[in-house]
Design a protein around this motif. Structure first.
Motif, PDB file in Angstrom:
ATOM      1  N   ASP A  69      32.292 -77.094  49.671  1.00 26.10           N
ATOM      2  CA  ASP A  69      31.058 -77.785  49.330  1.00 26.10           C
ATOM      3  C   ASP A  69      30.910 -77.738  47.809  1.00 26.10           C
ATOM      4  N   VAL A  70      30.733 -78.912  47.190  1.00 26.58           N
ATOM      5  CA  VAL A  70      30.675 -79.008  45.736  1.00 26.58           C
ATOM      6  C   VAL A  70      29.452 -79.818  45.339  1.00 26.58           C
ATOM      7  N   GLN A  71      28.795 -79.423  44.265  1.00 23.02           N
ATOM      8  CA  GLN A  71      27.639 -80.193  43.796  1.00 23.02           C
ATOM      9  C   GLN A  71      28.087 -81.413  42.993  1.00 23.02           C
ATOM     10  N   THR A  72      28.839 -81.208  41.912  1.00 21.97           N
ATOM     11  CA  THR A  72      29.202 -82.290  41.005  1.00 21.97           C
ATOM     12  C   THR A  72      30.663 -82.201  40.605  1.00 21.97           C
ATOM     13  N   ILE A  73      31.333 -83.359  40.585  1.00 21.82           N
ATOM     14  CA  ILE A  73      32.727 -83.410  40.157  1.00 21.82           C
ATOM     15  C   ILE A  73      32.879 -84.527  39.133  1.00 21.82           C
ATOM     16  N   HIS A  74      33.522 -84.236  38.000  1.00 24.96           N
ATOM     17  CA  HIS A  74      33.898 -85.218  36.988  1.00 24.96           C
ATOM     18  C   HIS A  74      35.391 -85.057  36.780  1.00 24.96           C
ATOM     19  N   ALA A  75      36.170 -86.096  37.108  1.00 23.41           N
ATOM     20  CA  ALA A  75      37.621 -85.985  36.969  1.00 23.41           C
ATOM     21  C   ALA A  75      38.251 -87.373  36.905  1.00 23.41           C
ATOM     22  N   GLU A  76      39.492 -87.430  36.474  1.00 22.56           N
ATOM     23  CA  GLU A  76      40.236 -88.687  36.493  1.00 22.56           C
ATOM     24  C   GLU A  76      40.567 -89.056  37.941  1.00 22.56           C
ATOM     25  N   LEU A  77      41.104 -88.097  38.696  1.00 23.01           N
ATOM     26  CA  LEU A  77      41.492 -88.299  40.085  1.00 23.01           C
ATOM     27  C   LEU A  77      40.882 -87.198  40.938  1.00 23.01           C
ATOM     28  N   VAL A  78      40.188 -87.584  42.004  1.00 19.89           N
ATOM     29  CA  VAL A  78      39.597 -86.627  42.931  1.00 19.89           C
ATOM     30  C   VAL A  78      40.176 -86.884  44.314  1.00 19.89           C
ATOM     31  N   ARG A  79      40.708 -85.833  44.927  1.00 16.11           N
ATOM     32  CA  ARG A  79      41.181 -85.894  46.312  1.00 16.11           C
ATOM     33  C   ARG A  79      40.385 -84.867  47.096  1.00 16.11           C
ATOM     34  N   MET A  80      39.697 -85.347  48.150  1.00 18.55           N
ATOM     35  CA  MET A  80      38.905 -84.439  48.981  1.00 18.55           C
ATOM     36  C   MET A  80      39.353 -84.533  50.424  1.00 18.55           C
ATOM     37  N   GLU A 101      39.976 -90.322  46.412  1.00 22.07           N
ATOM     38  CA  GLU A 101      40.561 -90.422  47.746  1.00 22.07           C
ATOM     39  C   GLU A 101      39.826 -89.440  48.646  1.00 22.07           C
ATOM     40  N   LEU A 102      39.218 -89.956  49.718  1.00 27.37           N
ATOM     41  CA  LEU A 102      38.463 -89.115  50.646  1.00 27.37           C
ATOM     42  C   LEU A 102      39.094 -89.153  52.028  1.00 27.37           C
ATOM     43  N   GLU A 103      39.206 -87.997  52.638  1.00 29.79           N
ATOM     44  CA  GLU A 103      39.717 -87.874  54.000  1.00 29.79           C
ATOM     45  C   GLU A 103      38.806 -86.891  54.732  1.00 29.79           C
ATOM     46  N   MET A 104      38.082 -87.385  55.752  1.00 29.70           N
ATOM     47  CA  MET A 104      37.184 -86.549  56.542  1.00 29.70           C
ATOM     48  C   MET A 104      36.250 -85.735  55.641  1.00 29.70           C
ATOM     49  N   SER A 105      35.601 -86.429  54.696  1.00 27.76           N
ATOM     50  CA  SER A 105      34.717 -85.789  53.730  1.00 27.76           C
ATOM     51  C   SER A 105      33.408 -86.565  53.623  1.00 27.76           C
ATOM     52  N   VAL A 148      38.098 -96.442  44.918  1.00 26.56           N
ATOM     53  CA  VAL A 148      37.726 -95.518  45.990  1.00 26.56           C
ATOM     54  C   VAL A 148      38.498 -95.913  47.236  1.00 26.56           C
ATOM     55  N   ASN A 149      39.129 -94.917  47.852  1.00 30.99           N
ATOM     56  CA  ASN A 149      39.829 -95.102  49.117  1.00 30.99           C
ATOM     57  C   ASN A 149      39.318 -94.012  50.058  1.00 30.99           C
ATOM     58  N   GLU A 167      36.729-101.143  42.800  1.00 27.70           N
ATOM     59  CA  GLU A 167      37.438-101.477  44.030  1.00 27.70           C
ATOM     60  C   GLU A 167      37.147-100.404  45.074  1.00 27.70           C
ATOM     61  N   PHE A 168      36.670-100.831  46.247  1.00 28.36           N
ATOM     62  CA  PHE A 168      36.256 -99.907  47.304  1.00 28.36           C
ATOM     63  C   PHE A 168      36.950-100.284  48.607  1.00 28.36           C
ATOM     64  N   VAL A 169      37.675 -99.325  49.200  1.00 24.29           N
ATOM     65  CA  VAL A 169      38.336 -99.525  50.488  1.00 24.29           C
ATOM     66  C   VAL A 169      37.886 -98.388  51.402  1.00 24.29           C
TER      67      VAL A 169
END
Length: 138
Positions: free
Chosen positions: A28-39, A53-57, A67-68, A81-83
């Motif tokens: 569990d995270v409050q805030t994320i700032h990054a070039e690439l985020v994988r959750m 990139e989100l998987e079951m999040s 966003v994928n 771009e949103f998928v």
């Protein structure tokens, strides 16, 4: 140096500073700032990134260029771009959006909706296939 987090049990994390890559799993995270985020199997209140990139999040507020999302939930998304595949989303604002599943509203220059239900779709180029829409503005 990339920041990588892999945890076996959910933990409460506060904030991630801007990094190149942030990998989060079962956290569990409050805030994320990054070039690439994988959750994966994680939650975040707010994400600002170039690519996500989100998987079951789940994410509250998401701002990104790309966003994928797969089997994930998002409240509000602002993206270039949103998928989303089977990723329930409250509100999406994007240049190009492709959704499959349940979405409250999609506002995009180009919107593609496949199977599922979308409350509102507004855009210039709209394509709906096998889905249901309550209000379509094009």
């Amino acid at each position: 140096m990339p920041v990588k987090i892999f945890m076996s049990e959910p933990e409460q994390l506060s904030t991630f500073d801007r990094s190149q890559v942030t990998n989060i799993q079962q956290s569990d995270v409050q805030t994320i700032h990054a070039e690439l985020v994988r959750m994966h199997q994680s939650n975040a209140e707010m994400i600002t990134a170039d690519e996500v990139e989100l998987e079951m999040s789940a994410v509250g507020t998401l701002k990104a260029n790309q966003v994928n999302a797969h089997v994930s939930a998002m409240a509000t998304v602002n993206a270039t771009e949103f998928v989303a595949e089977w990723a329930p989303t409250g509100y999406v604002q994007a240049e190009k959006a492709s959704v499959n599943g349940y979405t409250g509203a999609v506002v995009a220059r180009s919107a593609e909706v496949q199977q599922g239900i979308t409350g509102l779709i507004a855009g210039t180029d709209i394509h709906v296939e096998g889905g249901r829409t309550a209000l379509l503005i094009g």
